[in-house]
Scaffold this motif. Structure first.
Motif, short mmCIF file in Angstrom:
data_model
loop_
_atom_site.label_atom_id
_atom_site.label_comp_id
_atom_site.label_asym_id
_atom_site.label_seq_id
_atom_site.Cartn_x
_atom_site.Cartn_y
_atom_site.Cartn_z
N TRP A 1 -2.72 10.09 2.80
CA TRP A 1 -2.26 10.55 1.49
C TRP A 1 -1.76 11.98 1.52
O TRP A 1 -0.66 12.26 1.02
N ARG B 1 2.52 1.63 -3.43
CA ARG B 1 1.58 2.14 -4.43
C ARG B 1 1.34 3.62 -4.26
O ARG B 1 1.23 4.37 -5.24
N ARG B 2 1.26 4.09 -3.01
CA ARG B 2 1.10 5.53 -2.77
C ARG B 2 2.31 6.30 -3.27
O ARG B 2 2.17 7.36 -3.89
N ILE C 1 2.42 9.24 -6.11
CA ILE C 1 3.03 10.54 -5.83
C ILE C 1 4.10 10.85 -6.87
O ILE C 1 4.18 11.97 -7.39
N THR D 1 0.84 -1.20 0.00
CA THR D 1 0.00 0.00 0.00
C THR D 1 0.87 1.25 0.00
O THR D 1 0.63 2.19 -0.77
#
Length: 120
Positions: free
Chosen positions: A101, A69-70, A74, A66
């Motif tokens: 986020w 992926r963030r 970005i 996770t």
């Protein structure tokens, strides 16, 4: 998703950026930035490349993926506003697992900007 031209894929390149790069740290990330010399990368526009390090200290596999992926999302957003010809490695700190986020986006953006200033 980042195009292959915008990813660091070789271990040697990761080591080079982490060892020689200008570091900038926040509560959630450590960003290392290196300016590549002209002609080091073939191609007309010499793209900026990103790499991500998310260690087991961040959490279990689901949490690490996770966070990764963030970071990729970005990096995709940053591609439009970054100067070309840089290699960037974003390393997650354990606090990144609980970060939202907006805080991750702000931390990476600030760290990247500071790293580019130092690398220039």
């Amino acid at each position: 998703m980042l195009a292959r031209a915008n990813r660091i894929v070789r271990g040697e390149d990761y080591r080079s950026v982490v060892r020689r790069g200008r570091r900038s740290a926040t509560a959630h990330v450590v960003v290392s930035v290196v300016r590549r010399p002209a002609g080091a990368e073939p191609g007309p526009d010499d793209p900026t490349r990103f790499g991500f390090i998310v260690a087991k200290t961040v959490g279990n596999a689901v949490t690490r993926n996770t966070v990764r992926r963030r970071f990729k999302a970005i990096a995709h957003e940053l591609l439009t506003e970054v100067p070309s010809g840089h290699d960037v490695v974003i390393r997650a700190l354990p606090a990144a697992a609980q970060a939202g986020w907006p805080s991750l986006l702000g931390d990476v953006s600030r760290s990247f900007a500071r790293g580019v200033e130092k690398a220039a």
